[in-house]
Motif scaffolding. Structure first.
Motif, PDB file in Angstrom:
ATOM      1  N   GLY A   1       0.761  -1.188   0.036  1.00  0.00           N
ATOM      2  CA  GLY A   1       0.090  -0.024   0.130  1.00  0.00           C
ATOM      3  C   GLY A   1       0.946   1.400  -0.019  1.00  0.00           C
ATOM      4  N   LEU A   2       0.165   2.273  -0.241  1.00  0.00           N
ATOM      5  CA  LEU A   2       0.901   3.679  -0.585  1.00  0.00           C
ATOM      6  C   LEU A   2       1.536   4.080   1.000  1.00  0.00           C
ATOM      7  N   TRP A   3       0.773   4.206   1.954  1.00  0.00           N
ATOM      8  CA  TRP A   3       1.193   4.874   3.289  1.00  0.00           C
ATOM      9  C   TRP A   3       2.502   4.128   3.874  1.00  0.00           C
ATOM     10  N   PRO A   4       2.210   2.804   4.015  1.00  0.00           N
ATOM     11  CA  PRO A   4       3.445   1.989   4.467  1.00  0.00           C
ATOM     12  C   PRO A   4       4.686   2.255   3.611  1.00  0.00           C
ATOM     13  N   THR A   5       4.507   2.208   2.317  1.00  0.00           N
ATOM     14  CA  THR A   5       5.722   2.400   1.534  1.00  0.00           C
ATOM     15  C   THR A   5       6.311   4.098   1.682  1.00  0.00           C
ATOM     16  N   VAL A   6       5.440   4.865   1.863  1.00  0.00           N
ATOM     17  CA  VAL A   6       5.846   6.378   2.179  1.00  0.00           C
ATOM     18  C   VAL A   6       6.819   6.150   3.454  1.00  0.00           C
ATOM     19  N   ALA A   7       5.982   5.627   4.485  1.00  0.00           N
ATOM     20  CA  ALA A   7       6.833   5.630   5.726  1.00  0.00           C
ATOM     21  C   ALA A   7       8.085   4.830   5.757  1.00  0.00           C
TER      22      ALA A   7
END
Length: 69
Positions: free
Chosen positions: A28-34
């Motif tokens: 997913g997007l937010w775990p990748t960003v984090a």
């Protein structure tokens, strides 16, 4: 910058983009960003925070020493 440096930078960017796209699809997007931005933000944010905490600790210690006099 010679051709070897340019090639290394190009490969690094391609790998970063590829890994980012694959991980975005997997987790997913937010775990990748984090995961991607966490170390970068930590590298810039942690040293000033540590300096400030150390300074506050030293000031408290100095004030306690002055009160004992």
């Amino acid at each position: 910058m010679d051709d070897g440096d340019r090639l290394a930078v190009t490969l690094a960017v391609v790998l970063l983009v590829g890994v980012t796209l694959i991980s975005r699809e997997l987790v997913g997007l937010w775990p990748t960003v984090a995961i991607a931005y966490g170390p970068v933000v930590a590298a810039y944010a942690v040293p000033p925070v540590v300096r400030r905490l150390t300074l506050e600790h030293q000031v408290r210690r100095h004030r306690r020493a002055l009160r004992r006099l």
